[in-house]
Design a protein around this motif. Structure first.
Motif, PDB file in Angstrom:
ATOM      1  N   ARG A  34       0.863  -1.188   0.000  1.00  0.00           N
ATOM      2  CA  ARG A  34       0.000   0.000   0.000  1.00  0.00           C
ATOM      3  C   ARG A  34       0.895   1.232   0.000  1.00  0.00           C
ATOM      4  O   ARG A  34       1.873   1.294   0.758  1.00  0.00           O
ATOM      5  N   PHE A  35       0.544   2.186  -0.853  1.00  0.00           N
ATOM      6  CA  PHE A  35       1.341   3.393  -1.028  1.00  0.00           C
ATOM      7  C   PHE A  35       0.492   4.648  -0.881  1.00  0.00           C
ATOM      8  O   PHE A  35      -0.656   4.685  -1.311  1.00  0.00           O
ATOM      9  N   LYS A  36       1.092   5.683  -0.321  1.00  0.00           N
ATOM     10  CA  LYS A  36       0.560   7.028  -0.406  1.00  0.00           C
ATOM     11  C   LYS A  36       1.191   7.673  -1.634  1.00  0.00           C
ATOM     12  O   LYS A  36       2.241   7.220  -2.115  1.00  0.00           O
ATOM     13  N   LYS A  37       0.570   8.738  -2.125  1.00  0.00           N
ATOM     14  CA  LYS A  37       1.101   9.445  -3.295  1.00  0.00           C
ATOM     15  C   LYS A  37       2.561   9.814  -3.050  1.00  0.00           C
ATOM     16  O   LYS A  37       2.921  10.307  -1.979  1.00  0.00           O
ATOM     17  N   GLY A  38       3.398   9.532  -4.038  1.00  0.00           N
ATOM     18  CA  GLY A  38       4.826   9.813  -3.937  1.00  0.00           C
ATOM     19  C   GLY A  38       5.633   8.694  -3.311  1.00  0.00           C
ATOM     20  O   GLY A  38       6.857   8.743  -3.305  1.00  0.00           O
ATOM     21  N   GLY A  39       4.946   7.656  -2.806  1.00  0.00           N
ATOM     22  CA  GLY A  39       5.647   6.505  -2.245  1.00  0.00           C
ATOM     23  C   GLY A  39       6.444   5.786  -3.333  1.00  0.00           C
ATOM     24  O   GLY A  39       5.998   5.682  -4.473  1.00  0.00           O
ATOM     25  N   VAL A  40       7.607   5.302  -2.951  1.00  0.00           N
ATOM     26  CA  VAL A  40       8.525   4.701  -3.918  1.00  0.00           C
ATOM     27  C   VAL A  40       8.831   3.262  -3.544  1.00  0.00           C
ATOM     28  O   VAL A  40       9.162   2.972  -2.392  1.00  0.00           O
ATOM     29  N   PHE A  60       0.486   4.065 -10.802  1.00  0.00           N
ATOM     30  CA  PHE A  60       1.916   4.085 -10.545  1.00  0.00           C
ATOM     31  C   PHE A  60       2.677   4.407 -11.820  1.00  0.00           C
ATOM     32  O   PHE A  60       2.220   4.084 -12.911  1.00  0.00           O
ATOM     33  N   GLU A  61       3.867   4.980 -11.651  1.00  0.00           N
ATOM     34  CA  GLU A  61       4.853   4.968 -12.715  1.00  0.00           C
ATOM     35  C   GLU A  61       5.672   3.703 -12.461  1.00  0.00           C
ATOM     36  O   GLU A  61       6.285   3.564 -11.396  1.00  0.00           O
ATOM     37  N   LEU A  62       5.641   2.794 -13.398  1.00  0.00           N
ATOM     38  CA  LEU A  62       6.285   1.479 -13.242  1.00  0.00           C
ATOM     39  C   LEU A  62       7.431   1.355 -14.228  1.00  0.00           C
ATOM     40  O   LEU A  62       7.283   1.687 -15.411  1.00  0.00           O
ATOM     41  N   THR A  63       8.562   0.897 -13.732  1.00  0.00           N
ATOM     42  CA  THR A  63       9.699   0.595 -14.593  1.00  0.00           C
ATOM     43  C   THR A  63      10.033  -0.880 -14.441  1.00  0.00           C
ATOM     44  O   THR A  63      10.186  -1.378 -13.317  1.00  0.00           O
ATOM     45  N   VAL A  64      10.126  -1.580 -15.563  1.00  0.00           N
ATOM     46  CA  VAL A  64      10.579  -2.973 -15.595  1.00  0.00           C
ATOM     47  C   VAL A  64      11.599  -3.059 -16.721  1.00  0.00           C
ATOM     48  O   VAL A  64      11.251  -2.879 -17.900  1.00  0.00           O
ATOM     49  N   GLY A  65      12.855  -3.291 -16.349  1.00  0.00           N
ATOM     50  CA  GLY A  65      13.916  -3.309 -17.350  1.00  0.00           C
ATOM     51  C   GLY A  65      14.024  -1.947 -18.021  1.00  0.00           C
ATOM     52  O   GLY A  65      14.083  -0.916 -17.343  1.00  0.00           O
ATOM     53  N   ASP A  66      13.987  -1.918 -19.347  1.00  0.00           N
ATOM     54  CA  ASP A  66      14.089  -0.676 -20.112  1.00  0.00           C
ATOM     55  C   ASP A  66      12.735  -0.034 -20.372  1.00  0.00           C
ATOM     56  O   ASP A  66      12.662   1.008 -21.021  1.00  0.00           O
ATOM     57  N   GLU A  67      11.665  -0.636 -19.892  1.00  0.00           N
ATOM     58  CA  GLU A  67      10.313  -0.152 -20.154  1.00  0.00           C
ATOM     59  C   GLU A  67       9.789   0.644 -18.960  1.00  0.00           C
ATOM     60  O   GLU A  67       9.864   0.198 -17.819  1.00  0.00           O
ATOM     61  N   LYS A  68       9.249   1.842 -19.233  1.00  0.00           N
ATOM     62  CA  LYS A  68       8.648   2.670 -18.194  1.00  0.00           C
ATOM     63  C   LYS A  68       7.288   3.127 -18.700  1.00  0.00           C
ATOM     64  O   LYS A  68       7.168   3.584 -19.831  1.00  0.00           O
ATOM     65  N   ARG A  69       6.256   2.966 -17.857  1.00  0.00           N
ATOM     66  CA  ARG A  69       4.929   3.434 -18.247  1.00  0.00           C
ATOM     67  C   ARG A  69       4.069   3.688 -17.022  1.00  0.00           C
ATOM     68  O   ARG A  69       4.394   3.244 -15.924  1.00  0.00           O
ATOM     69  N   ILE A  70       2.965   4.372 -17.250  1.00  0.00           N
ATOM     70  CA  ILE A  70       1.968   4.609 -16.220  1.00  0.00           C
ATOM     71  C   ILE A  70       1.007   3.421 -16.233  1.00  0.00           C
ATOM     72  O   ILE A  70       0.497   3.043 -17.299  1.00  0.00           O
ATOM     73  N   VAL A  71       0.794   2.814 -15.061  1.00  0.00           N
ATOM     74  CA  VAL A  71      -0.137   1.689 -14.937  1.00  0.00           C
ATOM     75  C   VAL A  71      -1.206   2.054 -13.909  1.00  0.00           C
ATOM     76  O   VAL A  71      -0.969   2.877 -13.015  1.00  0.00           O
ATOM     77  N   CYS A  72      -2.377   1.457 -14.064  1.00  0.00           N
ATOM     78  CA  CYS A  72      -3.478   1.748 -13.148  1.00  0.00           C
ATOM     79  C   CYS A  72      -4.239   0.465 -12.845  1.00  0.00           C
ATOM     80  O   CYS A  72      -3.911  -0.610 -13.380  1.00  0.00           O
ATOM     81  N   LEU A  84      15.821  -5.243 -13.384  1.00  0.00           N
ATOM     82  CA  LEU A  84      15.589  -4.079 -12.539  1.00  0.00           C
ATOM     83  C   LEU A  84      14.134  -3.622 -12.664  1.00  0.00           C
ATOM     84  O   LEU A  84      13.607  -3.525 -13.777  1.00  0.00           O
ATOM     85  N   HIS A  85      13.481  -3.355 -11.520  1.00  0.00           N
ATOM     86  CA  HIS A  85      12.088  -2.897 -11.531  1.00  0.00           C
ATOM     87  C   HIS A  85      11.804  -2.050 -10.290  1.00  0.00           C
ATOM     88  O   HIS A  85      12.445  -2.217  -9.257  1.00  0.00           O
ATOM     89  N   GLY A  86      10.847  -1.130 -10.420  1.00  0.00           N
ATOM     90  CA  GLY A  86      10.479  -0.261  -9.313  1.00  0.00           C
ATOM     91  C   GLY A  86       9.238   0.545  -9.669  1.00  0.00           C
ATOM     92  O   GLY A  86       8.807   0.573 -10.819  1.00  0.00           O
ATOM     93  N   VAL A  87       8.651   1.198  -8.648  1.00  0.00           N
ATOM     94  CA  VAL A  87       7.428   1.978  -8.845  1.00  0.00           C
ATOM     95  C   VAL A  87       7.485   3.296  -8.083  1.00  0.00           C
ATOM     96  O   VAL A  87       8.215   3.424  -7.099  1.00  0.00           O
ATOM     97  N   VAL A  88       6.646   4.245  -8.541  1.00  0.00           N
ATOM     98  CA  VAL A  88       6.351   5.468  -7.815  1.00  0.00           C
ATOM     99  C   VAL A  88       4.835   5.618  -7.833  1.00  0.00           C
ATOM    100  O   VAL A  88       4.215   5.576  -8.910  1.00  0.00           O
ATOM    101  N   ALA A  89       4.224   5.754  -6.656  1.00  0.00           N
ATOM    102  CA  ALA A  89       2.768   5.893  -6.559  1.00  0.00           C
ATOM    103  C   ALA A  89       2.348   7.290  -7.007  1.00  0.00           C
ATOM    104  O   ALA A  89       2.925   8.292  -6.571  1.00  0.00           O
ATOM    105  N   LEU A  90       1.320   7.346  -7.843  1.00  0.00           N
ATOM    106  CA  LEU A  90       0.828   8.620  -8.359  1.00  0.00           C
ATOM    107  C   LEU A  90      -0.426   9.093  -7.636  1.00  0.00           C
ATOM    108  O   LEU A  90      -0.877  10.216  -7.879  1.00  0.00           O
ATOM    109  N   GLU A  91      -0.985   8.240  -6.755  1.00  0.00           N
ATOM    110  CA  GLU A  91      -2.197   8.585  -6.019  1.00  0.00           C
ATOM    111  C   GLU A  91      -2.084   8.032  -4.602  1.00  0.00           C
ATOM    112  O   GLU A  91      -1.409   7.036  -4.375  1.00  0.00           O
ATOM    113  N   ASP A  92      -2.803   8.655  -3.670  1.00  0.00           N
ATOM    114  CA  ASP A  92      -2.926   8.085  -2.336  1.00  0.00           C
ATOM    115  C   ASP A  92      -3.703   6.780  -2.404  1.00  0.00           C
ATOM    116  O   ASP A  92      -4.539   6.585  -3.288  1.00  0.00           O
TER     117      ASP A  92
END
Length: 109
Positions: A34-40, A60-72, A84-92
């Motif tokens: 669970r993420f608040k907005k801006g959580g990484v 979220f802004e999701l990165t997996v390997g060389d691919e980055k996109r907005i997912v919902c 390599l993979h990671g996320v940034v939450a765009l909403e609470d």
């Protein structure tokens, strides 16, 4: 094994992110983040684990390997070993359900 949500192993990772272990065996583990907005979810990779994720709520802004996109909500992803993979939450109150194989022993500490 059946576990009720109130029996989940919950850990506050930082002020914007928590992790709940929902159920697991030696071979597989189901985890809710669970993420608040801006959580990484810091970019990282696993040498020993494959990961499949489902966006249950929010975006979220999701990165997996060389691919980055907005997912919902309703989107999903796969992170293979050593990718390599990671996320940034765009909403609470954004939620990801992740499945790991095999289970993440480090999450049980």
């Amino acid at each position: 094994m059946i576990l009720a949500k109130e029996n989940a192993m919950i850990k506050q990772l930082n002020e914007k992110c928590s992790r709940s272990i929902l159920v697991y065996s030696d071979a597989i583990m189901l985890v809710e983040f669970r993420f608040k907005k801006g959580g990484v979810g810091e970019a990282h990779k696993h040498a020993d684990h494959e990961q499949v994720g489902y966006i249950a709520k929010g975006s979220f802004e999701l990165t997996v390997g060389d691919e980055k996109r907005i997912v919902c909500a309703g989107d999903s992803y796969y992170a293979a070993r050593n990718v390599l993979h990671g996320v940034v939450a765009l909403e609470d109150d954004s939620v990801i359900i992740d499945t790991f194989t095999p289970k993440r022993d480090d999450f049980l500490l």
